[in-house]
Design an enzyme around this catalytic site. Structure first.
Site, PDB file in Angstrom:
ATOM      1  N   ASP A  96      13.623 -19.386  -0.232  1.00 54.74           N
ATOM      2  CA  ASP A  96      14.707 -18.397  -0.214  1.00 54.74           C
ATOM      3  C   ASP A  96      15.801 -18.772  -1.208  1.00 54.74           C
ATOM      4  OD1 ASP A  96      15.911 -16.076   0.623  1.00 54.74           O
ATOM      5  OD2 ASP A  96      16.825 -16.969   2.414  1.00 54.74           O
TER       6      ASP A  96
ATOM      7  N   HIS B 132      13.515 -14.785  -9.584  1.00 48.98           N
ATOM      8  CA  HIS B 132      12.163 -14.787  -9.015  1.00 48.98           C
ATOM      9  C   HIS B 132      11.193 -15.523  -9.944  1.00 48.98           C
ATOM     10  CE1 HIS B 132      13.414 -12.360  -5.722  1.00 48.98           C
ATOM     11  NE2 HIS B 132      13.613 -11.262  -6.423  1.00 48.98           N
TER      12      HIS B 132
ATOM     13  N   GLU C 142       8.894  -7.267   5.538  1.00 45.89           N
ATOM     14  CA  GLU C 142      10.172  -6.537   5.458  1.00 45.89           C
ATOM     15  C   GLU C 142      10.681  -6.445   4.016  1.00 45.89           C
ATOM     16  OE1 GLU C 142       9.674  -8.983   7.994  1.00 45.89           O
ATOM     17  OE2 GLU C 142       9.088  -7.240   9.184  1.00 45.89           O
TER      18      GLU C 142
ATOM     19  N   LEU D  11      -5.942 -30.093  -1.494  1.00 46.61           N
ATOM     20  CA  LEU D  11      -4.755 -29.469  -0.884  1.00 46.61           C
ATOM     21  C   LEU D  11      -5.124 -28.037  -0.548  1.00 46.61           C
ATOM     22  CD1 LEU D  11      -1.617 -29.235  -0.322  1.00 46.61           C
ATOM     23  CD2 LEU D  11      -1.422 -28.466  -2.688  1.00 46.61           C
TER      24      LEU D  11
ATOM     25  N   ARG E 127      13.349 -24.329   5.130  1.00 40.64           N
ATOM     26  CA  ARG E 127      13.899 -23.110   4.537  1.00 40.64           C
ATOM     27  C   ARG E 127      14.988 -23.512   3.559  1.00 40.64           C
ATOM     28  NH1 ARG E 127      14.808 -17.123   6.748  1.00 40.64           N
ATOM     29  NH2 ARG E 127      15.644 -16.245   4.827  1.00 40.64           N
TER      30      ARG E 127
ATOM     31  N   SER F 150      12.952 -15.441   9.816  1.00 43.06           N
ATOM     32  CA  SER F 150      12.615 -14.189   9.111  1.00 43.06           C
ATOM     33  C   SER F 150      11.141 -13.822   9.260  1.00 43.06           C
ATOM     34  CB  SER F 150      13.010 -14.275   7.628  1.00 43.06           C
ATOM     35  OG  SER F 150      14.396 -14.530   7.495  1.00 43.06           O
TER      36      SER F 150
HETATM   37  C1  IPE Z   1      12.274 -14.407   3.770  1.00 42.33           C
HETATM   38  O1  IPE Z   1      13.374 -14.298   2.931  1.00 42.33           O
HETATM   39  C2  IPE Z   1      11.029 -13.971   3.056  1.00 42.33           C
HETATM   40  C3  IPE Z   1      10.573 -14.840   1.973  1.00 42.33           C
HETATM   41  C4  IPE Z   1      11.104 -15.983   1.641  1.00 42.33           C
HETATM   42  C5  IPE Z   1       9.424 -14.378   1.261  1.00 42.33           C
HETATM   43  P1  IPE Z   1      14.350 -13.040   2.975  1.00 42.33           P
HETATM   44  O2  IPE Z   1      15.416 -13.314   1.980  1.00 42.33           O
HETATM   45  O3  IPE Z   1      13.580 -11.797   2.822  1.00 42.33           O
HETATM   46  O4  IPE Z   1      14.913 -13.109   4.470  1.00 42.33           O
HETATM   47  P2  IPE Z   1      16.225 -12.500   5.097  1.00 42.33           P
HETATM   48  O5  IPE Z   1      16.216 -11.043   4.805  1.00 42.33           O
HETATM   49  O6  IPE Z   1      17.377 -13.187   4.459  1.00 42.33           O
HETATM   50  O7  IPE Z   1      16.122 -12.825   6.553  1.00 42.33           O
HETATM   51  C1  IPE Z   2      13.480 -15.391  -1.956  1.00 47.05           C
HETATM   52  O1  IPE Z   2      14.678 -15.170  -2.594  1.00 47.05           O
HETATM   53  C2  IPE Z   2      12.353 -14.586  -2.538  1.00 47.05           C
HETATM   54  C3  IPE Z   2      11.887 -13.508  -1.667  1.00 47.05           C
HETATM   55  C4  IPE Z   2      12.346 -13.227  -0.493  1.00 47.05           C
HETATM   56  C5  IPE Z   2      10.821 -12.679  -2.151  1.00 47.05           C
HETATM   57  P1  IPE Z   2      15.558 -13.889  -2.310  1.00 47.05           P
HETATM   58  O2  IPE Z   2      15.142 -12.797  -3.217  1.00 47.05           O
HETATM   59  O3  IPE Z   2      15.564 -13.560  -0.862  1.00 47.05           O
HETATM   60  O4  IPE Z   2      16.993 -14.390  -2.759  1.00 47.05           O
HETATM   61  P2  IPE Z   2      18.325 -14.367  -1.908  1.00 47.05           P
HETATM   62  O5  IPE Z   2      18.000 -14.986  -0.585  1.00 47.05           O
HETATM   63  O6  IPE Z   2      18.736 -12.937  -1.765  1.00 47.05           O
HETATM   64  O7  IPE Z   2      19.292 -15.173  -2.710  1.00 47.05           O
HETATM   65 MG    MG Z   3      16.603 -14.217   0.738  1.00 51.05          MG
END
Ligand code: IPE
Ligand code: IPE
Ligand code: MG
Length: 249
Positions: free
Chosen positions: A26, A43, A73, A137, A194, A202
């Site tokens: 995240d 990303h 989601e 792995l 996380r 999540s």
């Molecule tokens: C969780 O991250 C999903 C992934 C890391 C793929 P999100 O950024 O989508 O989660 P929320 O919305 O903050 O809970």
């Molecule tokens: C995690 O990073 C990647 C995915 C959930 C796909 P985010 O895109 O959620 O980045 P933040 O959490 O909004 O910074």
């Molecule tokens: Mg996120």
């Protein structure tokens, strides 16, 4: 101070590693925002971290590495971002499959693939097929994955087996449920990390996380390095896992 209880003090090659590490990757967007960069670059840099961490996990002797790449989601994000994330999974498989295979990595994708584009499904199947006999792995990528969705699908399949007379409801155990999840055959994660400071699951591995140790890192995923992974494992190694019983003497 480097004391016995200091996680950093445990960073030696000989320290035990958990069998299964799962990571909620995240913070990509915040990583980019902090640098005034477009979020795609966050990303994209996240994929670089996937490469580095996968390689490090193999070298450290971790048996299973599960990475949360796209949640059920995440479809609620802007369409162009969803399409960027789909593109990055394709790019990762196209660019890295040969190296993963060469390094003995077995790739498995969990999540709902029925609603993914055909070209992605074809790549996923190619990756799983090519690497199916590798043992070094096990890399599990959770993509279009949601724990509630996974459990619901398992319940549906179990119900069908009962309806068709192939399963007696009285014989349903926890093992029956586990065997109908996407993760059938994969041991539950010992450690769930996380990144980015958020403290929630999540919808990640809801069934499988029953006795996982949770470690939260403030680092945004694109900055998460093998040293951060080692720190998280050092913290894990200080935990006393009781599984509902009492502490070992
Ligand atoms: C969780 O991250 C999903 C992934 C890391 C793929 P999100 O950024 O989508 O989660 P929320 O919305 O903050 O809970
Ligand atoms: C995690 O990073 C990647 C995915 C959930 C796909 P985010 O895109 O959620 O980045 P933040 O959490 O909004 O910074
Ligand atoms: Mg996120």
């Amino acid at each position: 101070m480097m004391g016995r209880s200091d996680p950093a003090a445990n960073e030696t090659e000989a320290a035990p590693v958990p069998r299964h590490v799962a990571i909620i990757m995240d913070g990509n967007r915040r990583w980019a925002a902090r640098r005034h960069l477009p979020r795609q670059l966050g990303h994209r840099q996240g994929v670089e971290a996937v490469r580095v961490i996968t390689r490090a996990a193999g070298e450290m002797g971790i048996g299973y590495l599960t990475l949360y790449g796209f949640s059920s989601e995440n479809w609620n994000r802007p369409a162009d971002e969803v399409s960027d994330l789909m593109g990055l999974l394709k790019l990762f498989i196209r660019r890295d499959l040969a190296e993963l295979h060469h390094n003995g990595v077995q790739v498995r994708i969990i999540g709902d693939r029925e609603h993914l584009d055909d070209d992605i499904v074809a790549l996923i199947e190619e990756a799983e097929q090519l690497t199916r006999n590798n043992t070094r792995l096990k890399l599990i990528i959770a993509f279009n994955y949601g724990g509630q969705n996974e459990i619901t699908s398992a319940v549906r399949r179990i119900a069908h087996e009962v309806k068709e007379g192939r399963l007696d409801p009285e014989t349903i155990t926890q093992a029956t449920v586990a065997a109908h999840l996407d993760t059938a055959g994969i041991p539950d994660p010992d450690l769930i990390i996380r990144t980015s400071g958020e403290k929630r699951l999540s919808n990640f591995l809801l069934w499988q996380s029953a006795y996982a140790e949770l470690v939260f890192s403030d680092v945004y995923w694109p900055d998460f390095s093998p040293d951060h992974l080692k720190q998280a494992i050092a913290e894990f190694n200080l935990r006393d896992r009781r599984f509902g019983a009492v502490a070992a003497p």
